[in-house]
Design a protein around this motif. Structure first.
Motif, PDB file in Angstrom:
ATOM      1  N   HIS A 131       1.016  -1.229  -0.014  1.00 36.62           N
ATOM      2  CA  HIS A 131       0.151   0.103   0.052  1.00 36.62           C
ATOM      3  C   HIS A 131       1.095   1.197   0.216  1.00 36.62           C
ATOM      4  CE1 HIS A 131      -2.624   3.282   1.367  1.00 36.62           C
ATOM      5  NE2 HIS A 131      -3.701   2.261   1.439  1.00 36.62           N
ATOM      6  N   VAL A 132       0.941   2.085  -1.249  1.00 36.89           N
ATOM      7  CA  VAL A 132       1.877   3.058  -1.065  1.00 36.89           C
ATOM      8  C   VAL A 132       1.009   4.422  -1.540  1.00 36.89           C
ATOM      9  CG1 VAL A 132       3.572   4.165  -2.506  1.00 36.89           C
ATOM     10  CG2 VAL A 132       3.568   1.542  -2.386  1.00 36.89           C
ATOM     11  N   GLN A 133       1.210   5.223  -0.495  1.00 38.24           N
ATOM     12  CA  GLN A 133       0.714   6.745  -0.634  1.00 38.24           C
ATOM     13  C   GLN A 133       1.587   7.473  -1.532  1.00 38.24           C
ATOM     14  OE1 GLN A 133      -0.319   8.528   3.047  1.00 38.24           O
ATOM     15  NE2 GLN A 133      -1.749  10.148   2.017  1.00 38.24           N
ATOM     16  N   THR A 134       0.895   7.943  -2.764  1.00 41.60           N
ATOM     17  CA  THR A 134       1.690   8.599  -3.440  1.00 41.60           C
ATOM     18  C   THR A 134       1.416  10.448  -3.682  1.00 41.60           C
ATOM     19  OG1 THR A 134       0.285   8.284  -5.222  1.00 41.60           O
ATOM     20  CG2 THR A 134       2.044   6.851  -5.268  1.00 41.60           C
ATOM     21  N   GLY A 135       0.215  10.682  -3.113  1.00 43.32           N
ATOM     22  CA  GLY A 135      -0.097  11.936  -3.308  1.00 43.32           C
ATOM     23  C   GLY A 135      -1.351  12.341  -4.295  1.00 43.32           C
ATOM     24  N   HIS A 136      -1.954  13.594  -4.196  1.00 44.62           N
ATOM     25  CA  HIS A 136      -3.070  13.792  -5.061  1.00 44.62           C
ATOM     26  C   HIS A 136      -2.388  14.048  -6.648  1.00 44.62           C
ATOM     27  CE1 HIS A 136      -6.364  15.674  -6.588  1.00 44.62           C
ATOM     28  NE2 HIS A 136      -5.780  16.916  -6.822  1.00 44.62           N
ATOM     29  N   ILE A 137      -3.045  13.593  -7.416  1.00 52.35           N
ATOM     30  CA  ILE A 137      -2.817  13.556  -8.845  1.00 52.35           C
ATOM     31  C   ILE A 137      -3.556  14.852  -9.265  1.00 52.35           C
ATOM     32  CG2 ILE A 137      -3.053  12.697 -11.110  1.00 52.35           C
ATOM     33  CD1 ILE A 137      -3.122   9.920  -9.881  1.00 52.35           C
ATOM     34  N   THR A 138      -3.013  15.740  -9.614  1.00 47.54           N
ATOM     35  CA  THR A 138      -3.337  17.322  -9.816  1.00 47.54           C
ATOM     36  C   THR A 138      -3.419  17.548 -11.277  1.00 47.54           C
ATOM     37  OG1 THR A 138      -2.081  18.332  -7.797  1.00 47.54           O
ATOM     38  CG2 THR A 138      -2.819  19.789  -9.379  1.00 47.54           C
ATOM     39  N   ASP A 139      -4.506  18.139 -11.462  1.00 45.97           N
ATOM     40  CA  ASP A 139      -4.882  18.460 -13.128  1.00 45.97           C
ATOM     41  C   ASP A 139      -4.568  19.795 -13.424  1.00 45.97           C
ATOM     42  OD1 ASP A 139      -5.952  18.499 -15.628  1.00 45.97           O
ATOM     43  OD2 ASP A 139      -7.950  18.074 -15.412  1.00 45.97           O
ATOM     44  N   GLU A 140      -3.596  19.975 -14.155  1.00 45.29           N
ATOM     45  CA  GLU A 140      -3.117  21.389 -14.413  1.00 45.29           C
ATOM     46  C   GLU A 140      -3.537  21.880 -15.722  1.00 45.29           C
ATOM     47  OE1 GLU A 140      -1.644  23.119 -12.634  1.00 45.29           O
ATOM     48  OE2 GLU A 140      -0.535  21.998 -10.958  1.00 45.29           O
ATOM     49  N   SER A 141      -4.389  21.221 -16.439  1.00 45.69           N
ATOM     50  CA  SER A 141      -5.029  21.349 -17.840  1.00 45.69           C
ATOM     51  C   SER A 141      -6.224  22.568 -17.758  1.00 45.69           C
ATOM     52  CB  SER A 141      -5.346  20.193 -18.485  1.00 45.69           C
ATOM     53  OG  SER A 141      -6.689  19.869 -17.835  1.00 45.69           O
ATOM     54  N   GLY A 142      -6.466  23.083 -18.885  1.00 44.16           N
ATOM     55  CA  GLY A 142      -7.235  24.103 -18.867  1.00 44.16           C
ATOM     56  C   GLY A 142      -6.802  25.362 -19.498  1.00 44.16           C
ATOM     57  N   LEU A 177      -7.998  22.377  -0.877  1.00 41.85           N
ATOM     58  CA  LEU A 177      -6.658  22.368   0.092  1.00 41.85           C
ATOM     59  C   LEU A 177      -5.563  22.978  -0.640  1.00 41.85           C
ATOM     60  CD1 LEU A 177      -5.553  20.802   2.564  1.00 41.85           C
ATOM     61  CD2 LEU A 177      -4.564  19.182   0.643  1.00 41.85           C
ATOM     62  N   ARG A 178      -5.544  23.155  -2.093  1.00 38.01           N
ATOM     63  CA  ARG A 178      -4.489  23.650  -2.735  1.00 38.01           C
ATOM     64  C   ARG A 178      -4.547  24.957  -3.067  1.00 38.01           C
ATOM     65  NH1 ARG A 178      -0.933  20.705  -5.710  1.00 38.01           N
ATOM     66  NH2 ARG A 178      -1.219  21.869  -7.700  1.00 38.01           N
ATOM     67  N   SER A 179      -5.934  25.443  -2.984  1.00 40.53           N
ATOM     68  CA  SER A 179      -6.260  26.718  -3.207  1.00 40.53           C
ATOM     69  C   SER A 179      -5.693  27.829  -2.811  1.00 40.53           C
ATOM     70  CB  SER A 179      -7.822  26.801  -3.573  1.00 40.53           C
ATOM     71  OG  SER A 179      -8.165  27.150  -2.402  1.00 40.53           O
ATOM     72  N   GLY A 180      -5.531  27.754  -1.544  1.00 45.33           N
ATOM     73  CA  GLY A 180      -5.059  28.977  -0.536  1.00 45.33           C
ATOM     74  C   GLY A 180      -6.105  29.653  -0.203  1.00 45.33           C
ATOM     75  N   ARG A 181      -7.374  29.634  -0.308  1.00 46.98           N
ATOM     76  CA  ARG A 181      -8.698  30.198  -0.098  1.00 46.98           C
ATOM     77  C   ARG A 181      -9.275  29.651   1.016  1.00 46.98           C
ATOM     78  NH1 ARG A 181      -7.143  34.045  -0.394  1.00 46.98           N
ATOM     79  NH2 ARG A 181      -9.272  35.013  -0.387  1.00 46.98           N
ATOM     80  N   PRO A 182      -9.697  30.334   2.045  1.00 45.31           N
ATOM     81  CA  PRO A 182     -10.608  29.638   2.892  1.00 45.31           C
ATOM     82  C   PRO A 182     -11.889  28.728   2.588  1.00 45.31           C
ATOM     83  CG  PRO A 182     -10.649  31.954   3.312  1.00 45.31           C
ATOM     84  CD  PRO A 182     -10.092  31.652   1.998  1.00 45.31           C
ATOM     85  N   ASN A 183     -12.013  27.680   3.177  1.00 51.57           N
ATOM     86  CA  ASN A 183     -13.104  26.796   2.691  1.00 51.57           C
ATOM     87  C   ASN A 183     -13.752  26.183   3.596  1.00 51.57           C
ATOM     88  OD1 ASN A 183     -11.857  23.653   2.279  1.00 51.57           O
ATOM     89  ND2 ASN A 183     -10.083  25.300   1.934  1.00 51.57           N
ATOM     90  N   VAL A 184     -14.910  25.524   3.165  1.00 49.98           N
ATOM     91  CA  VAL A 184     -15.874  24.721   4.079  1.00 49.98           C
ATOM     92  C   VAL A 184     -16.653  23.683   3.357  1.00 49.98           C
ATOM     93  CG1 VAL A 184     -17.602  26.387   4.108  1.00 49.98           C
ATOM     94  CG2 VAL A 184     -17.416  24.830   6.130  1.00 49.98           C
ATOM     95  N   GLY A 185     -16.592  22.685   4.163  1.00 46.20           N
ATOM     96  CA  GLY A 185     -17.489  21.296   3.366  1.00 46.20           C
ATOM     97  C   GLY A 185     -18.917  21.273   3.778  1.00 46.20           C
ATOM     98  N   GLY A 188     -16.158  15.976  -1.717  1.00 42.08           N
ATOM     99  CA  GLY A 188     -15.531  14.809  -2.504  1.00 42.08           C
ATOM    100  C   GLY A 188     -14.020  14.891  -2.489  1.00 42.08           C
ATOM    101  N   ALA A 189     -13.216  13.726  -2.887  1.00 40.86           N
ATOM    102  CA  ALA A 189     -11.973  13.911  -2.837  1.00 40.86           C
ATOM    103  C   ALA A 189     -11.279  14.765  -3.703  1.00 40.86           C
ATOM    104  CB  ALA A 189     -11.330  12.322  -3.090  1.00 40.86           C
ATOM    105  N   GLY A 190     -11.770  14.718  -4.989  1.00 39.75           N
ATOM    106  CA  GLY A 190     -11.126  15.861  -5.820  1.00 39.75           C
ATOM    107  C   GLY A 190     -11.348  17.194  -5.322  1.00 39.75           C
ATOM    108  N   THR A 191     -12.451  17.411  -5.155  1.00 37.56           N
ATOM    109  CA  THR A 191     -12.603  18.999  -4.840  1.00 37.56           C
ATOM    110  C   THR A 191     -12.055  19.245  -3.581  1.00 37.56           C
ATOM    111  OG1 THR A 191     -15.178  18.509  -5.846  1.00 37.56           O
ATOM    112  CG2 THR A 191     -14.769  20.677  -4.422  1.00 37.56           C
ATOM    113  N   ALA A 192     -11.979  18.428  -2.620  1.00 38.52           N
ATOM    114  CA  ALA A 192     -11.432  18.739  -1.193  1.00 38.52           C
ATOM    115  C   ALA A 192      -9.966  18.868  -1.433  1.00 38.52           C
ATOM    116  CB  ALA A 192     -11.579  17.567  -0.489  1.00 38.52           C
ATOM    117  N   HIS A 193      -9.127  18.251  -2.470  1.00 35.95           N
ATOM    118  CA  HIS A 193      -7.776  18.440  -2.907  1.00 35.95           C
ATOM    119  C   HIS A 193      -7.777  19.899  -3.345  1.00 35.95           C
ATOM    120  CE1 HIS A 193      -6.869  14.081  -1.873  1.00 35.95           C
ATOM    121  NE2 HIS A 193      -5.620  14.768  -1.510  1.00 35.95           N
TER     122      HIS A 193
END
Length: 414
Positions: free
Chosen positions: A221-232, A326-334, A318-323
């Motif tokens: 079981h290997v934890q690799t980190g979030h796979i970020t989508d930089e496209s767009g 997390l990376r946005s630097g903006r205050p956030n709440v679920g 959700g997992a993708g949105t939460a990440h």
């Protein structure tokens, strides 16, 4: 040898698989992504070959009877998912049978994990499961998405985590059965499939900030980190204009179809009460654009790019949105519905980036407006902003995509 990625599920399941597939192609490794037909553009724009399954996640959510009631409970969500999997089993088996070739590596999300393992087994290939949250059994509650069910008993917690794992993997048994039948493999029950799955590598594509590593996870079981989508590409001009008004994002990801036009009406009233413009996700293609003076609905926008441009983020966790939050630097709440969402929402609160989460079914315009005010216009806002910036700096330093590719190679899967 090629890599086949089984990305059956919502956008949060498909997007990281698509990014990984595209990266493998750029490295000279043929990669295909099998997913619902509605995600063709998402996959192809990121560079992998797309293999469609003729069933839509969004349509099932939007057309389910009593959908709001079903989405508000774990049992209801499980029922919807089981019904969807049952409908998907034959077209999914068709796609897998026509795509996986001898010697291929099959990488599957949790829903298709036993099916992917079966296809790899029949073709003399290799298999791995790619997780996006803490689902694998552990006695350490902070590392498991159902930590709210843990008690002060290690034996109970270990037992419960194993039951949860069997439940998660058993959802895909319906998908595995026709594949095993077509490929001439012996029939296995849910327990047998789960036991065999546990012999294969598991990669956890989640930030350790959001899902702390558990010391009792097995070595494979290997934890690799979030796979970020930089496209767009750049935002449309009308969206850029709206961003200049200092809006807050409010959205519920793949559950948006369940809110319909009524959800937009609620957000219009919320924006009026909060005195703050809102950006949200459009529940249907014909509802994209400016819906009122204080509400804008978007579609197909990369949240990784959008979230840093708003004053704050209210999301379903959700997992993708939460990440992305997390990376946005903006205050956030679920504002979670269920399953792993309460876990991510609580983890973000513990990190100090926003106030305590509020379950989505408890929200109305008044309470949602109060939550927005607490997030971006209260005495605590400066603290949330500073903590969000600090956490985002750490999250952005991670390279989950690179580490995932490296782990695949190290585990002999490439």
């Amino acid at each position: 040898m090629a890599v086949v990625l089984l990305a059956l599920g919502s956008r949060g399941d498909v997007q990281p698989m698509s990014v990984l597939g595209g990266e493998l192609v750029r490295r000279g490794i043929p990669a295909s992504v099998i997913a619902s037909h509605e995600y063709r553009d998402l996959v192809e724009e990121r560079g992998a070959r797309f293999v469609p399954v003729d069933i839509s996640v969004a349509e099932v959510v939007a057309n389910s009877r009593n959908r709001r009631l079903l989405l508000s409970t774990l049992a209801g969500q499980g029922l919807m998912l089981r019904n969807w999997v049952h409908r998907a089993r034959e077209p999914f088996a068709d796609a897998v049978a026509s795509t996986v070739a001898p010697g291929d590596t099959v990488i599957s999300g949790i829903l298709a994990a036993t099916a992917g393992m079966s296809a790899a087994e029949a073709n003399g290939g290799r298999a791995a499961t790619l997780l996006f949250t803490g689902q694998h059994p552990t006695a350490h509650r902070e590392s498991h998405c159902f930590e709210r069910w843990y008690r002060n008993s290690r034996r109970y917690n270990e037992w419960g985590a194993k039951v949860s794992w069997r439940g998660a993997t058993s959802l895909g048994a319906t998908l595995a059965a026709p594949i095993r039948r077509r490929l001439g493999l012996p029939r296995l029950g849910e327990r047998g499939l789960t036991r065999r799955l546990d012999d294969h590598p598991i990669l956890l594509a989640a930030s350790p900030l959001l899902v702390p590593p558990a010391p009792d996870w097995p070595t494979h079981h290997v934890q690799t980190g979030h796979i970020t989508d930089e496209s767009g590409g750049p935002f449309p001009a009308d969206l850029m204009d709206f961003l200049s008004t200092g809006p807050v994002f409010v959205g519920v990801g793949s559950f948006t179809g369940a809110t319909g036009g009524e959800g937009l009406d609620i957000l219009t009233e919320t924006a009026r009460r909060a005195g703050r413009p809102i950006i949200t996700l459009a529940p249907a293609p014909d509802l994209v654009g400016r819906r009122s003076e204080h509400l804008f609905a978007v579609s197909g926008v990369n949240l990784e790019h959008l979230f840093p441009e708003v004053a704050g983020v209210v999301h379903h966790a959700g997992a993708g949105t939460a990440h992305a939050a997390l990376r946005s630097g903006r205050p956030n709440v679920g504002v979670p519905f269920g399953v792993d969402q309460p876990y991510h929402a609580d983890r973000l609160h513990r990190l100090g980036v926003g106030p305590p989460p509020v379950p989505f079914p408890k929200l109305d315009p008044a309470r949602l407006a109060a939550l927005i005010d607490e997030l971006v216009a209260s005495p605590r806002t400066a603290g949330y902003e500073q903590r969000a910036a600090d956490v985002a700096e750490r999250a952005r330093a991670e390279d989950g995509l690179q580490r995932t590719v490296e782990a695949l190679g190290r585990l002999g899967l490439l």
